[in-house]
Design a protein around this motif. Sequence first.
Motif, PDB file in Angstrom:
ATOM      1  N   UNK A 154       0.740  -1.134  -0.013  1.00  0.00           N
ATOM      2  CA  UNK A 154       0.151   0.065  -0.224  1.00  0.00           C
ATOM      3  C   UNK A 154       1.221   1.110  -0.281  1.00  0.00           C
ATOM      4  N   UNK A 155       2.111   1.262   0.348  1.00  0.00           N
ATOM      5  CA  UNK A 155       2.767   2.232   0.928  1.00  0.00           C
ATOM      6  C   UNK A 155       3.816   2.455   0.091  1.00  0.00           C
ATOM      7  N   UNK A 156       4.514   1.411  -0.671  1.00  0.00           N
ATOM      8  CA  UNK A 156       5.628   1.618  -1.875  1.00  0.00           C
ATOM      9  C   UNK A 156       4.902   1.025  -3.317  1.00  0.00           C
ATOM     10  N   UNK A 157       3.850   0.333  -3.589  1.00  0.00           N
ATOM     11  CA  UNK A 157       2.886   0.017  -4.585  1.00  0.00           C
ATOM     12  C   UNK A 157       4.496  -1.200  -4.863  1.00  0.00           C
ATOM     13  N   UNK A 158       5.340  -1.875  -4.143  1.00  0.00           N
ATOM     14  CA  UNK A 158       6.115  -2.939  -4.750  1.00  0.00           C
ATOM     15  C   UNK A 158       5.326  -3.973  -4.942  1.00  0.00           C
ATOM     16  N   UNK A 159       5.395  -5.261  -5.899  1.00  0.00           N
ATOM     17  CA  UNK A 159       5.457  -6.060  -5.518  1.00  0.00           C
ATOM     18  C   UNK A 159       6.051  -7.553  -4.694  1.00  0.00           C
ATOM     19  N   UNK A 160       4.401  -8.326  -4.452  1.00  0.00           N
ATOM     20  CA  UNK A 160       4.236  -8.992  -3.393  1.00  0.00           C
ATOM     21  C   UNK A 160       4.499 -10.734  -3.850  1.00  0.00           C
ATOM     22  N   UNK A 161       5.882 -11.110  -2.851  1.00  0.00           N
ATOM     23  CA  UNK A 161       6.367 -12.131  -3.720  1.00  0.00           C
ATOM     24  C   UNK A 161       5.871 -13.431  -2.427  1.00  0.00           C
ATOM     25  N   UNK A 162       5.336 -14.788  -3.089  1.00  0.00           N
ATOM     26  CA  UNK A 162       5.400 -15.582  -2.552  1.00  0.00           C
ATOM     27  C   UNK A 162       5.400 -17.258  -3.415  1.00  0.00           C
ATOM     28  N   UNK A 163       5.516 -18.016  -2.870  1.00  0.00           N
ATOM     29  CA  UNK A 163       5.686 -19.377  -3.633  1.00  0.00           C
ATOM     30  C   UNK A 163       4.276 -19.749  -4.182  1.00  0.00           C
ATOM     31  N   UNK A 164       4.467 -20.628  -5.150  1.00  0.00           N
ATOM     32  CA  UNK A 164       3.138 -20.924  -5.758  1.00  0.00           C
ATOM     33  C   UNK A 164       2.168 -21.845  -5.459  1.00  0.00           C
ATOM     34  N   UNK A 165       2.561 -22.410  -3.823  1.00  0.00           N
ATOM     35  CA  UNK A 165       1.459 -23.258  -3.440  1.00  0.00           C
ATOM     36  C   UNK A 165       0.336 -21.795  -2.101  1.00  0.00           C
ATOM     37  N   UNK A 221      -0.648 -12.522  -2.790  1.00  0.00           N
ATOM     38  CA  UNK A 221      -0.271 -12.007  -3.512  1.00  0.00           C
ATOM     39  C   UNK A 221      -0.234 -12.160  -4.956  1.00  0.00           C
ATOM     40  N   UNK A 222       0.702 -11.141  -5.426  1.00  0.00           N
ATOM     41  CA  UNK A 222       0.181 -10.311  -6.601  1.00  0.00           C
ATOM     42  C   UNK A 222       2.092 -11.283  -7.965  1.00  0.00           C
ATOM     43  N   UNK A 223       3.094 -11.586  -7.284  1.00  0.00           N
ATOM     44  CA  UNK A 223       3.773 -13.274  -8.542  1.00  0.00           C
ATOM     45  C   UNK A 223       3.586 -13.881  -7.582  1.00  0.00           C
ATOM     46  N   UNK A 224       3.694 -15.618  -8.004  1.00  0.00           N
ATOM     47  CA  UNK A 224       3.983 -16.988  -6.979  1.00  0.00           C
ATOM     48  C   UNK A 224       5.617 -17.227  -7.971  1.00  0.00           C
ATOM     49  N   UNK A 225       6.029 -17.481  -7.053  1.00  0.00           N
ATOM     50  CA  UNK A 225       7.091 -18.088  -7.546  1.00  0.00           C
ATOM     51  C   UNK A 225       7.348 -19.893  -7.118  1.00  0.00           C
ATOM     52  N   UNK A 226       8.342 -20.434  -8.172  1.00  0.00           N
ATOM     53  CA  UNK A 226       8.580 -22.209  -8.083  1.00  0.00           C
ATOM     54  C   UNK A 226       9.986 -22.584  -8.436  1.00  0.00           C
ATOM     55  N   UNK A 227      10.535 -23.500  -7.523  1.00  0.00           N
ATOM     56  CA  UNK A 227      11.686 -24.155  -7.663  1.00  0.00           C
ATOM     57  C   UNK A 227      11.902 -24.220  -9.001  1.00  0.00           C
ATOM     58  N   UNK A 228      13.443 -23.431  -8.554  1.00  0.00           N
ATOM     59  CA  UNK A 228      13.882 -23.278 -10.463  1.00  0.00           C
ATOM     60  C   UNK A 228      14.168 -21.964 -11.198  1.00  0.00           C
ATOM     61  N   UNK A 229      12.980 -21.090  -9.717  1.00  0.00           N
ATOM     62  CA  UNK A 229      12.740 -19.630 -10.810  1.00  0.00           C
ATOM     63  C   UNK A 229      14.329 -18.885 -10.203  1.00  0.00           C
ATOM     64  N   UNK A 230      14.120 -17.810 -10.641  1.00  0.00           N
ATOM     65  CA  UNK A 230      14.867 -16.802 -10.029  1.00  0.00           C
ATOM     66  C   UNK A 230      14.027 -15.285  -9.358  1.00  0.00           C
ATOM     67  N   UNK A 231      14.747 -15.253  -8.235  1.00  0.00           N
ATOM     68  CA  UNK A 231      12.864 -14.081  -7.644  1.00  0.00           C
ATOM     69  C   UNK A 231      14.806 -12.752  -7.854  1.00  0.00           C
ATOM     70  N   UNK A 232      14.681 -11.757  -8.599  1.00  0.00           N
ATOM     71  CA  UNK A 232      15.364 -10.886  -8.574  1.00  0.00           C
ATOM     72  C   UNK A 232      15.123  -9.306  -8.536  1.00  0.00           C
ATOM     73  N   UNK A 233      15.906  -8.350  -8.530  1.00  0.00           N
ATOM     74  CA  UNK A 233      15.893  -7.103  -8.517  1.00  0.00           C
ATOM     75  C   UNK A 233      16.890  -6.649  -9.211  1.00  0.00           C
ATOM     76  N   UNK A 234      17.688  -5.286  -9.295  1.00  0.00           N
ATOM     77  CA  UNK A 234      18.068  -4.889  -9.525  1.00  0.00           C
ATOM     78  C   UNK A 234      19.747  -5.102  -9.335  1.00  0.00           C
ATOM     79  N   UNK A 235      20.403  -6.056 -10.033  1.00  0.00           N
ATOM     80  CA  UNK A 235      21.819  -6.478  -9.199  1.00  0.00           C
ATOM     81  C   UNK A 235      21.707  -7.367  -7.803  1.00  0.00           C
ATOM     82  N   UNK A 236      20.287  -7.991  -8.627  1.00  0.00           N
ATOM     83  CA  UNK A 236      20.934  -9.021  -6.780  1.00  0.00           C
ATOM     84  C   UNK A 236      19.508  -9.992  -7.144  1.00  0.00           C
ATOM     85  N   UNK A 237      19.928 -10.996  -7.570  1.00  0.00           N
ATOM     86  CA  UNK A 237      19.323 -12.960  -8.343  1.00  0.00           C
ATOM     87  C   UNK A 237      19.277 -13.394  -7.467  1.00  0.00           C
TER      88      UNK A 237
END
Length: 347
Positions: free
Chosen positions: A71-82, A88-104
């Motif tokens: 609400x305060x930063x308009x960031x993306x909220x992330x959890x696993x696909x289960x 949660x606005x983005x769901x990740x699963x095994x083998x994917x990458x969680x990234x922001x600029x310069x961080x993976x």
Amino acid sequence: MIFRQLFDSVSGTYTYLLASRRGGEALIIDPVIEKVDRYLQLIGELDLKLVKAVDTHLHADHVTGLGALRDRTHCITVMGEQSKADVVSMRLSEGEKLTVEGVSLDVLYTPGHTDDSYSYLMGDRVFTGDTLLIRGTGRTDFQNGDPRAQYDSIFNKLLRLPEDTLVFPAHDYKGDSVSTIGEERAFNPRLQVKSVDEYAALMNNLKLPNPKMMDVAVPANMKVGLAQDEIARRGWAVHAAEAMRLVGSPDVAFIDLREKGEREKHGEIPGSLHAPYGDLRVNIAPGGVLRALSANQRLLFYCAFGERSAMAVQAAQDARLASACHLQGGMDAWKKAQGPLEWPQAR
Ligand SMILES: [Fe+2]
């Protein structure tokens, strides 16, 4: 590299703030709602832009800071696909990458404490959530916990990391802040077992009381999603069935806000334009590609679940792009309605 370990003494929770540089994009892991002001102050002091807020799993002992940070930063909220949490606005699963600029970070599915537990590996360190704690392991007796799955996650995934890998857990109650894989293998009392059966018997006999906050935290953490209903009430939402009739229309531009990896994995709506959520502010500002497009076409934003697109519609409307609307429920709803798909790399 900016790496901060922050502590909530009430719930014994560790929260991690990561960024590659001052002035750059940041991500935060396992934020606690009561500490959100502190995180935002630090983020401001370090001149960071919070892009992603991640929970390793659905917490039972504290209310997540994901909703408030969104609400305060308009960031993306992330959890696993289960995850069944609606925030949660983005769901990740095994083998994917969680990234922001310069961080993976590598995404490791490590169920057992809960069925939605993930760990995140960043070079020499791993964020283990409640799967592997310092000289302990997360309980497995509620939230679809499973000691056998946890044994597999720990012995066949985490303990196979190099032994000097630093272990940063989501909690500690004894004052420890960091350990290593080698140390935990040698000294963690729960891991001195000879078989999965022995581990399951150990975990099934802990007889722990429920966390004090459980009856409050679990339902609260399930329901912190954006009010997509409010966006719909303002007339800015399009249901999947209606959107399907607009595919190919010259008057409508479908705008895909997801990241490249999500598009490659789940497909896209045919003919859509890729404009990632992270670039939205620039794209809707004067001179931006979406502002230019909106002169002749209605902008129909979509994302994975309708959360990012709901925020995008609000931002676009605030920027006076009056035709902006979004696909309610995102690609999740689109797939349920059997909308057509195409794969970006096929073009
Ligand atoms: Fe937990």
